[in-house]
Design a protein around this motif. Structure first.
Motif, mmCIF file in Angstrom:
data_model
loop_
_atom_site.group_PDB
_atom_site.id
_atom_site.type_symbol
_atom_site.label_atom_id
_atom_site.label_comp_id
_atom_site.label_asym_id
_atom_site.label_seq_id
_atom_site.Cartn_x
_atom_site.Cartn_y
_atom_site.Cartn_z
ATOM 1 N N GLN A 134 0.629 -1.253 -0.111
ATOM 2 C CA GLN A 134 -0.061 0.074 0.071
ATOM 3 C C GLN A 134 0.966 1.369 0.094
ATOM 4 O O GLN A 134 1.817 1.333 0.678
ATOM 5 N N HIS A 135 0.479 2.292 -0.781
ATOM 6 C CA HIS A 135 1.271 3.569 -1.029
ATOM 7 C C HIS A 135 -0.028 4.429 -0.806
ATOM 8 O O HIS A 135 -0.517 4.487 -1.857
ATOM 9 N N ASP A 136 -0.013 5.280 -0.065
ATOM 10 C CA ASP A 136 -0.813 6.416 0.306
ATOM 11 C C ASP A 136 -0.737 7.371 -0.693
ATOM 12 O O ASP A 136 0.434 7.813 -1.271
ATOM 13 N N ALA A 137 -1.800 7.689 -1.477
ATOM 14 C CA ALA A 137 -1.698 8.845 -2.783
ATOM 15 C C ALA A 137 -1.048 9.962 -2.271
ATOM 16 O O ALA A 137 -0.469 10.759 -2.939
ATOM 17 N N ASN A 138 -1.261 10.350 -0.807
ATOM 18 C CA ASN A 138 -0.877 11.700 -0.166
ATOM 19 C C ASN A 138 0.684 11.619 0.576
ATOM 20 O O ASN A 138 0.758 12.170 1.372
ATOM 21 N N ALA A 139 1.442 10.602 0.242
ATOM 22 C CA ALA A 139 2.713 10.033 0.902
ATOM 23 C C ALA A 139 3.523 11.406 0.911
ATOM 24 O O ALA A 139 4.269 11.716 2.000
ATOM 25 N N GLN A 140 3.333 12.082 0.054
ATOM 26 C CA GLN A 140 4.419 13.189 -0.252
ATOM 27 C C GLN A 140 4.002 14.304 1.025
ATOM 28 O O GLN A 140 4.886 15.235 1.320
ATOM 29 N N GLN A 141 2.803 14.482 1.498
ATOM 30 C CA GLN A 141 2.513 15.245 2.773
ATOM 31 C C GLN A 141 2.932 14.718 4.089
ATOM 32 O O GLN A 141 2.979 15.469 5.000
ATOM 33 N N ASP A 142 3.441 13.640 3.935
ATOM 34 C CA ASP A 142 3.997 13.152 5.422
ATOM 35 C C ASP A 142 5.252 13.848 5.743
ATOM 36 O O ASP A 142 5.947 14.226 4.843
ATOM 37 N N ILE A 143 5.285 14.350 6.953
ATOM 38 C CA ILE A 143 6.468 15.116 7.330
ATOM 39 C C ILE A 143 7.851 14.481 6.962
ATOM 40 O O ILE A 143 8.621 15.184 6.673
ATOM 41 N N LYS A 144 7.990 13.267 7.228
ATOM 42 C CA LYS A 144 9.202 12.615 6.855
ATOM 43 C C LYS A 144 9.571 12.616 5.417
ATOM 44 O O LYS A 144 10.632 13.040 4.885
ATOM 45 N N CYS A 145 8.267 12.366 4.177
ATOM 46 C CA CYS A 145 8.624 12.764 3.080
ATOM 47 C C CYS A 145 8.806 14.217 2.598
ATOM 48 O O CYS A 145 9.740 14.157 1.798
ATOM 49 N N GLN A 146 8.285 14.938 3.176
ATOM 50 C CA GLN A 146 8.469 16.572 3.169
ATOM 51 C C GLN A 146 9.960 16.809 3.217
ATOM 52 O O GLN A 146 10.573 17.487 2.537
ATOM 53 N N ARG A 147 10.644 16.205 4.464
ATOM 54 C CA ARG A 147 11.938 16.509 4.763
ATOM 55 C C ARG A 147 12.766 15.709 3.546
ATOM 56 O O ARG A 147 14.010 16.482 3.301
ATOM 57 N N LEU A 148 12.529 14.641 3.253
ATOM 58 C CA LEU A 148 13.264 13.909 2.185
ATOM 59 C C LEU A 148 13.243 14.694 0.807
ATOM 60 O O LEU A 148 14.287 15.037 0.275
ATOM 61 N N LEU A 149 11.925 15.519 0.310
ATOM 62 C CA LEU A 149 12.064 16.144 -0.900
ATOM 63 C C LEU A 149 12.688 17.325 -0.652
ATOM 64 O O LEU A 149 13.291 17.928 -1.424
ATOM 65 N N MET A 150 12.782 18.000 0.553
ATOM 66 C CA MET A 150 13.626 19.258 0.799
ATOM 67 C C MET A 150 15.131 18.971 0.816
ATOM 68 O O MET A 150 15.803 19.752 0.140
ATOM 69 N N ARG A 151 15.629 17.846 1.254
ATOM 70 C CA ARG A 151 17.057 17.509 1.299
ATOM 71 C C ARG A 151 17.677 16.877 0.052
ATOM 72 O O ARG A 151 18.657 17.062 -0.356
ATOM 73 N N ARG A 152 16.621 16.073 -0.633
ATOM 74 C CA ARG A 152 17.181 15.234 -1.747
ATOM 75 C C ARG A 152 16.354 15.600 -3.147
ATOM 76 O O ARG A 152 16.633 15.023 -4.105
ATOM 77 N N GLY A 153 15.257 16.250 -2.902
ATOM 78 C CA GLY A 153 14.380 16.738 -4.251
ATOM 79 C C GLY A 153 13.747 15.260 -4.717
ATOM 80 O O GLY A 153 13.681 14.300 -4.015
ATOM 81 N N ASN A 154 13.127 15.558 -6.032
ATOM 82 C CA ASN A 154 12.522 14.591 -6.639
ATOM 83 C C ASN A 154 13.184 13.317 -7.040
ATOM 84 O O ASN A 154 12.955 12.165 -6.741
ATOM 85 N N GLU A 155 14.668 13.472 -7.219
ATOM 86 C CA GLU A 155 15.584 12.264 -7.346
ATOM 87 C C GLU A 155 15.739 11.404 -5.975
ATOM 88 O O GLU A 155 15.526 10.090 -6.172
ATOM 89 N N GLY A 156 15.978 11.975 -5.012
ATOM 90 C CA GLY A 156 16.018 11.312 -3.676
ATOM 91 C C GLY A 156 14.592 10.587 -3.491
ATOM 92 O O GLY A 156 14.442 9.541 -2.745
ATOM 93 N N TYR A 157 13.632 11.408 -3.776
ATOM 94 C CA TYR A 157 12.131 10.739 -3.563
ATOM 95 C C TYR A 157 11.889 9.634 -4.165
ATOM 96 O O TYR A 157 11.242 8.434 -3.748
ATOM 97 N N GLY A 158 12.324 9.622 -5.336
ATOM 98 C CA GLY A 158 12.325 8.473 -6.465
ATOM 99 C C GLY A 158 13.267 7.284 -5.906
ATOM 100 O O GLY A 158 12.557 6.127 -6.085
ATOM 101 N N ALA A 159 14.463 7.537 -5.478
ATOM 102 C CA ALA A 159 15.130 6.612 -5.153
ATOM 103 C C ALA A 159 14.660 6.028 -3.790
ATOM 104 O O ALA A 159 14.836 4.689 -3.480
ATOM 105 N N TYR A 160 13.955 6.787 -2.904
ATOM 106 C CA TYR A 160 13.376 5.993 -1.676
ATOM 107 C C TYR A 160 12.086 5.069 -2.273
ATOM 108 O O TYR A 160 12.223 4.122 -1.544
ATOM 109 N N TRP A 161 11.480 5.488 -2.955
ATOM 110 C CA TRP A 161 10.340 4.472 -3.696
ATOM 111 C C TRP A 161 10.841 3.277 -4.089
ATOM 112 O O TRP A 161 10.344 2.072 -4.068
ATOM 113 N N ARG A 162 12.057 3.519 -4.843
ATOM 114 C CA ARG A 162 12.649 2.148 -5.469
ATOM 115 C C ARG A 162 13.139 1.104 -4.195
ATOM 116 O O ARG A 162 13.137 0.181 -4.510
ATOM 117 N N LEU A 163 13.628 2.277 -3.239
ATOM 118 C CA LEU A 163 14.007 1.226 -2.120
ATOM 119 C C LEU A 163 13.208 0.542 -1.495
ATOM 120 O O LEU A 163 13.012 -0.520 -1.075
#
Length: 148
Positions: A20-49
């Motif tokens: 299960q992957h919430d449609a609003n996962a990017q709104q989670d504070i942890k994912c927001q921190r990841l996006l701030m620090r690593r951008g979409n490239e890091g966010y994509g690598a996280y979901w690949r992980l």
């Protein structure tokens, strides 16, 4: 927390075809921190992980040796090409995983592996589903005798 039945725990260790992957996962504070620090490239690598964790038995990944780090780098799209590619790949992947650990998207298991608490919860859900599915359908209801 209630104890997890052994059969559920065993089934939860098996690879998952999906999670299960919430449609609003990017709104989670942890994912927001990841996006701030690593951008979409890091966010994509996280979901690949996450996909790798889901499809791996026990839902954990070894990060004990340089070879483990290189395998992980390739799996999540962080393998560098060129001079010193192995050294760069290992360093960048370690840095990325350290970021995920700091944010709280990953944890270390104390045995040289990383895992995701969220993925473990998903795995338990599927473990329960597998155990219940193995039991078959619902039990038949007792029919009342209409002649009485």
């Amino acid at each position: 927390m209630a104890a997890i039945p052994k059969d559920v725990h065993e089934q939860a260790q098996e690879p998952m075809a999906w999670f299960q992957h919430d449609a609003n996962a990017q709104q989670d504070i942890k994912c927001q921190r990841l996006l701030m620090r690593r951008g979409n490239e890091g966010y994509g690598a996280y979901w690949r992980l996450c996909e790798l964790l889901a499809s791996t038995k026990h839902h954990s990944i070894a990060v004990d040796t340089d070879e483990d780090w290189l395998i992980l780098a390739g799996a999540i799209g962080m393998r560098s090409m060129g001079a010193f590619d192995e050294t760069v790949s290992i360093a960048e992947t370690r840095d990325f995983i350290d970021c995920l650990l700091e944010i709280g998207l990953l944890v270390r298991d104390g045995k040289g592996h990383i895992e995701s608490e969220r993925m473990c919860k998903n795995a338990l859900y599927f473990g329960k589903q597998r155990v219940n599915g193995a039991k078959g359908g619902r039990p038949k209801k007792k029919q009342e005798n209409p002649q009485e």
